[in-house]
Design a protein around this motif. Structure first.
Motif, PDB file in Angstrom:
ATOM      1  N   ARG A   7       0.829  -1.215   0.000  1.00  0.00           N
ATOM      2  CA  ARG A   7       0.000   0.000   0.000  1.00  0.00           C
ATOM      3  C   ARG A   7       0.861   1.262   0.000  1.00  0.00           C
ATOM      4  O   ARG A   7       0.562   2.216  -0.705  1.00  0.00           O
ATOM      5  CB  ARG A   7      -0.955  -0.019   1.191  1.00  0.00           C
ATOM      6  CG  ARG A   7      -2.107  -0.973   1.033  1.00  0.00           C
ATOM      7  CD  ARG A   7      -3.083  -0.853   2.221  1.00  0.00           C
ATOM      8  NE  ARG A   7      -4.123  -1.827   2.128  1.00  0.00           N
ATOM      9  CZ  ARG A   7      -4.021  -3.107   2.525  1.00  0.00           C
ATOM     10  NH1 ARG A   7      -2.894  -3.541   3.051  1.00  0.00           N
ATOM     11  NH2 ARG A   7      -5.022  -3.935   2.380  1.00  0.00           N
ATOM     12  N   ARG A   8       1.921   1.257   0.804  1.00  0.00           N
ATOM     13  CA  ARG A   8       2.841   2.420   0.815  1.00  0.00           C
ATOM     14  C   ARG A   8       3.456   2.614  -0.565  1.00  0.00           C
ATOM     15  O   ARG A   8       3.537   3.739  -1.071  1.00  0.00           O
ATOM     16  CB  ARG A   8       3.951   2.224   1.857  1.00  0.00           C
ATOM     17  CG  ARG A   8       3.558   2.572   3.257  1.00  0.00           C
ATOM     18  CD  ARG A   8       4.763   2.753   4.190  1.00  0.00           C
ATOM     19  NE  ARG A   8       5.875   1.843   3.979  1.00  0.00           N
ATOM     20  CZ  ARG A   8       6.013   0.647   4.548  1.00  0.00           C
ATOM     21  NH1 ARG A   8       5.102   0.196   5.386  1.00  0.00           N
ATOM     22  NH2 ARG A   8       7.072  -0.097   4.305  1.00  0.00           N
ATOM     23  N   ILE A   9       3.880   1.520  -1.174  1.00  0.00           N
ATOM     24  CA  ILE A   9       4.483   1.596  -2.511  1.00  0.00           C
ATOM     25  C   ILE A   9       3.462   2.132  -3.512  1.00  0.00           C
ATOM     26  O   ILE A   9       3.762   3.030  -4.304  1.00  0.00           O
ATOM     27  CB  ILE A   9       5.034   0.220  -2.947  1.00  0.00           C
ATOM     28  CG1 ILE A   9       6.260  -0.140  -2.100  1.00  0.00           C
ATOM     29  CG2 ILE A   9       5.357   0.204  -4.434  1.00  0.00           C
ATOM     30  CD1 ILE A   9       6.726  -1.584  -2.262  1.00  0.00           C
ATOM     31  N   LEU A  10       2.241   1.606  -3.478  1.00  0.00           N
ATOM     32  CA  LEU A  10       1.213   2.060  -4.422  1.00  0.00           C
ATOM     33  C   LEU A  10       0.846   3.525  -4.214  1.00  0.00           C
ATOM     34  O   LEU A  10       0.613   4.256  -5.177  1.00  0.00           O
ATOM     35  CB  LEU A  10      -0.038   1.190  -4.306  1.00  0.00           C
ATOM     36  CG  LEU A  10       0.057  -0.180  -4.955  1.00  0.00           C
ATOM     37  CD1 LEU A  10      -1.219  -0.974  -4.692  1.00  0.00           C
ATOM     38  CD2 LEU A  10       0.308  -0.070  -6.452  1.00  0.00           C
ATOM     39  N   PRO A  32      15.417  -0.126  -3.090  1.00  0.00           N
ATOM     40  CA  PRO A  32      15.066  -0.183  -4.517  1.00  0.00           C
ATOM     41  C   PRO A  32      14.789  -1.598  -5.014  1.00  0.00           C
ATOM     42  O   PRO A  32      13.889  -1.804  -5.828  1.00  0.00           O
ATOM     43  CB  PRO A  32      16.295   0.427  -5.209  1.00  0.00           C
ATOM     44  CG  PRO A  32      16.858   1.364  -4.193  1.00  0.00           C
ATOM     45  CD  PRO A  32      16.641   0.668  -2.869  1.00  0.00           C
ATOM     46  N   SER A  33      15.511  -2.596  -4.496  1.00  0.00           N
ATOM     47  CA  SER A  33      15.260  -3.971  -4.944  1.00  0.00           C
ATOM     48  C   SER A  33      13.905  -4.470  -4.437  1.00  0.00           C
ATOM     49  O   SER A  33      13.186  -5.179  -5.150  1.00  0.00           O
ATOM     50  CB  SER A  33      16.387  -4.908  -4.510  1.00  0.00           C
ATOM     51  OG  SER A  33      16.477  -4.965  -3.111  1.00  0.00           O
ATOM     52  N   THR A  34      13.540  -4.103  -3.213  1.00  0.00           N
ATOM     53  CA  THR A  34      12.217  -4.468  -2.687  1.00  0.00           C
ATOM     54  C   THR A  34      11.126  -3.800  -3.515  1.00  0.00           C
ATOM     55  O   THR A  34      10.125  -4.442  -3.856  1.00  0.00           O
ATOM     56  CB  THR A  34      12.076  -4.069  -1.201  1.00  0.00           C
ATOM     57  OG1 THR A  34      13.048  -4.797  -0.440  1.00  0.00           O
ATOM     58  CG2 THR A  34      10.690  -4.342  -0.669  1.00  0.00           C
ATOM     59  N   LEU A  35      11.316  -2.524  -3.835  1.00  0.00           N
ATOM     60  CA  LEU A  35      10.348  -1.812  -4.665  1.00  0.00           C
ATOM     61  C   LEU A  35      10.171  -2.514  -6.009  1.00  0.00           C
ATOM     62  O   LEU A  35       9.033  -2.776  -6.423  1.00  0.00           O
ATOM     63  CB  LEU A  35      10.799  -0.359  -4.903  1.00  0.00           C
ATOM     64  CG  LEU A  35       9.886   0.428  -5.839  1.00  0.00           C
ATOM     65  CD1 LEU A  35       8.773   1.088  -5.057  1.00  0.00           C
ATOM     66  CD2 LEU A  35      10.679   1.453  -6.619  1.00  0.00           C
ATOM     67  N   ALA A  36      11.262  -2.838  -6.670  1.00  0.00           N
ATOM     68  CA  ALA A  36      11.200  -3.487  -7.981  1.00  0.00           C
ATOM     69  C   ALA A  36      10.489  -4.838  -7.884  1.00  0.00           C
ATOM     70  O   ALA A  36       9.627  -5.162  -8.710  1.00  0.00           O
ATOM     71  CB  ALA A  36      12.598  -3.656  -8.563  1.00  0.00           C
ATOM     72  N   ARG A  37      10.845  -5.620  -6.871  1.00  0.00           N
ATOM     73  CA  ARG A  37      10.242  -6.943  -6.699  1.00  0.00           C
ATOM     74  C   ARG A  37       8.740  -6.823  -6.422  1.00  0.00           C
ATOM     75  O   ARG A  37       7.931  -7.551  -7.003  1.00  0.00           O
ATOM     76  CB  ARG A  37      10.958  -7.680  -5.562  1.00  0.00           C
ATOM     77  CG  ARG A  37      10.541  -9.107  -5.376  1.00  0.00           C
ATOM     78  CD  ARG A  37      11.418  -9.865  -4.357  1.00  0.00           C
ATOM     79  NE  ARG A  37      12.004  -9.078  -3.294  1.00  0.00           N
ATOM     80  CZ  ARG A  37      11.354  -8.702  -2.177  1.00  0.00           C
ATOM     81  NH1 ARG A  37      10.118  -9.050  -1.988  1.00  0.00           N
ATOM     82  NH2 ARG A  37      11.981  -8.000  -1.258  1.00  0.00           N
ATOM     83  N   ARG A  38       8.359  -5.903  -5.545  1.00  0.00           N
ATOM     84  CA  ARG A  38       6.936  -5.732  -5.190  1.00  0.00           C
ATOM     85  C   ARG A  38       6.137  -5.203  -6.379  1.00  0.00           C
ATOM     86  O   ARG A  38       5.013  -5.650  -6.617  1.00  0.00           O
ATOM     87  CB  ARG A  38       6.797  -4.782  -3.997  1.00  0.00           C
ATOM     88  CG  ARG A  38       7.430  -5.281  -2.709  1.00  0.00           C
ATOM     89  CD  ARG A  38       6.454  -6.109  -1.916  1.00  0.00           C
ATOM     90  NE  ARG A  38       6.985  -6.486  -0.626  1.00  0.00           N
ATOM     91  CZ  ARG A  38       6.264  -6.500   0.478  1.00  0.00           C
ATOM     92  NH1 ARG A  38       4.999  -6.145   0.477  1.00  0.00           N
ATOM     93  NH2 ARG A  38       6.802  -6.895   1.608  1.00  0.00           N
ATOM     94  N   LEU A  39       6.683  -4.243  -7.116  1.00  0.00           N
ATOM     95  CA  LEU A  39       5.976  -3.728  -8.291  1.00  0.00           C
ATOM     96  C   LEU A  39       5.797  -4.822  -9.342  1.00  0.00           C
ATOM     97  O   LEU A  39       4.730  -4.951  -9.950  1.00  0.00           O
ATOM     98  CB  LEU A  39       6.707  -2.524  -8.893  1.00  0.00           C
ATOM     99  CG  LEU A  39       6.612  -1.210  -8.117  1.00  0.00           C
ATOM    100  CD1 LEU A  39       7.491  -0.145  -8.769  1.00  0.00           C
ATOM    101  CD2 LEU A  39       5.185  -0.733  -7.989  1.00  0.00           C
ATOM    102  N   ALA A  40       6.842  -5.635  -9.537  1.00  0.00           N
ATOM    103  CA  ALA A  40       6.743  -6.739 -10.499  1.00  0.00           C
ATOM    104  C   ALA A  40       5.672  -7.733 -10.072  1.00  0.00           C
ATOM    105  O   ALA A  40       4.886  -8.225 -10.901  1.00  0.00           O
ATOM    106  CB  ALA A  40       8.094  -7.437 -10.643  1.00  0.00           C
ATOM    107  N   ALA A  41       5.604  -8.029  -8.782  1.00  0.00           N
ATOM    108  CA  ALA A  41       4.585  -8.960  -8.281  1.00  0.00           C
ATOM    109  C   ALA A  41       3.183  -8.385  -8.467  1.00  0.00           C
ATOM    110  O   ALA A  41       2.251  -9.100  -8.848  1.00  0.00           O
ATOM    111  CB  ALA A  41       4.848  -9.279  -6.811  1.00  0.00           C
ATOM    112  N   MET A  42       3.028  -7.079  -8.221  1.00  0.00           N
ATOM    113  CA  MET A  42       1.712  -6.454  -8.402  1.00  0.00           C
ATOM    114  C   MET A  42       1.320  -6.402  -9.876  1.00  0.00           C
ATOM    115  O   MET A  42       0.143  -6.539 -10.206  1.00  0.00           O
ATOM    116  CB  MET A  42       1.689  -5.066  -7.753  1.00  0.00           C
ATOM    117  CG  MET A  42       1.618  -5.137  -6.240  1.00  0.00           C
ATOM    118  SD  MET A  42       1.399  -3.538  -5.448  1.00  0.00           S
ATOM    119  CE  MET A  42       3.099  -3.022  -5.246  1.00  0.00           C
ATOM    120  N   ARG A  43       2.302  -6.244 -10.756  1.00  0.00           N
ATOM    121  CA  ARG A  43       2.005  -6.306 -12.196  1.00  0.00           C
ATOM    122  C   ARG A  43       1.562  -7.716 -12.588  1.00  0.00           C
ATOM    123  O   ARG A  43       0.607  -7.900 -13.326  1.00  0.00           O
ATOM    124  CB  ARG A  43       3.213  -5.880 -13.014  1.00  0.00           C
ATOM    125  CG  ARG A  43       3.426  -4.394 -13.055  1.00  0.00           C
ATOM    126  CD  ARG A  43       4.556  -3.993 -14.011  1.00  0.00           C
ATOM    127  NE  ARG A  43       4.755  -2.572 -13.983  1.00  0.00           N
ATOM    128  CZ  ARG A  43       5.689  -1.943 -13.259  1.00  0.00           C
ATOM    129  NH1 ARG A  43       6.542  -2.640 -12.521  1.00  0.00           N
ATOM    130  NH2 ARG A  43       5.787  -0.630 -13.287  1.00  0.00           N
TER     131      ARG A  43
END
Length: 151
Positions: A7-10, A32-43
């Protein structure tokens, strides 16, 4: 489905989708790696469906915006499918929505000026199949336009 970190990322992504990953990660309180991984999972889950450019139509000379409320002759078995296929083919139609109730569809239409709108209306829209009634609503002002989701 989504945890507090997602939710924070979104929230940060919705606020500034054009921001660099490092900036978004810092604002969301993740690496940044957590952000990339989480965004990829949400995609992958379909939560994020892409990033798009939002064009300001008047800047390109489209000064008229009209909403058309359309009722169809629903006695024809494929009325919706045939109307929607025709509406999608009209370049000036920027949005097609379907509804339950007295209005079957709403079209968002843009035009350079009233003469152009009249041409589009007569030559491209009124000839669409299965229309039983149509009402035009002229846009005067955009009071609120926000596609962000409260998270």
């Amino acid at each position: 489905m989504l945890d507090d970190t997602d939710r924070r990322i979104l929230r940060q992504f919705q606020a500034a989708p054009e921001a660099a990953s490092a900036v978004l990660a810092e604002r969301a309180g993740v690496t940044p790696s957590t952000l990339a991984r989480r965004l990829a999972a949400m995609r992958a889950k379909g939560v994020l469906r892409g990033v798009r450019g939002q064009v300001h139509w008047p800047s390109l000379g489209y000064e008229v915006e009209v909403s058309l409320r359309v009722q169809l002759d629903k006695t024809a078995p494929r009325a919706f499918d045939e109307f929607i296929a025709g509406a999608r083919a009209v370049p000036e139609v920027t949005e097609v929505q379907t509804f339950l109730g007295s209005v079957d569809l709403r079209l968002a239409v843009i035009a350079r000026d009233m003469a152009h709108y009249q041409q589009v209306y007569r030559e491209k829209l009124l000839v669409l199949p299965h229309i039983s009634d149509i009402e035009a609503l002229m846009h005067v002002a955009m009071v609120k336009s926000d596609e962000t989701v409260p998270l």
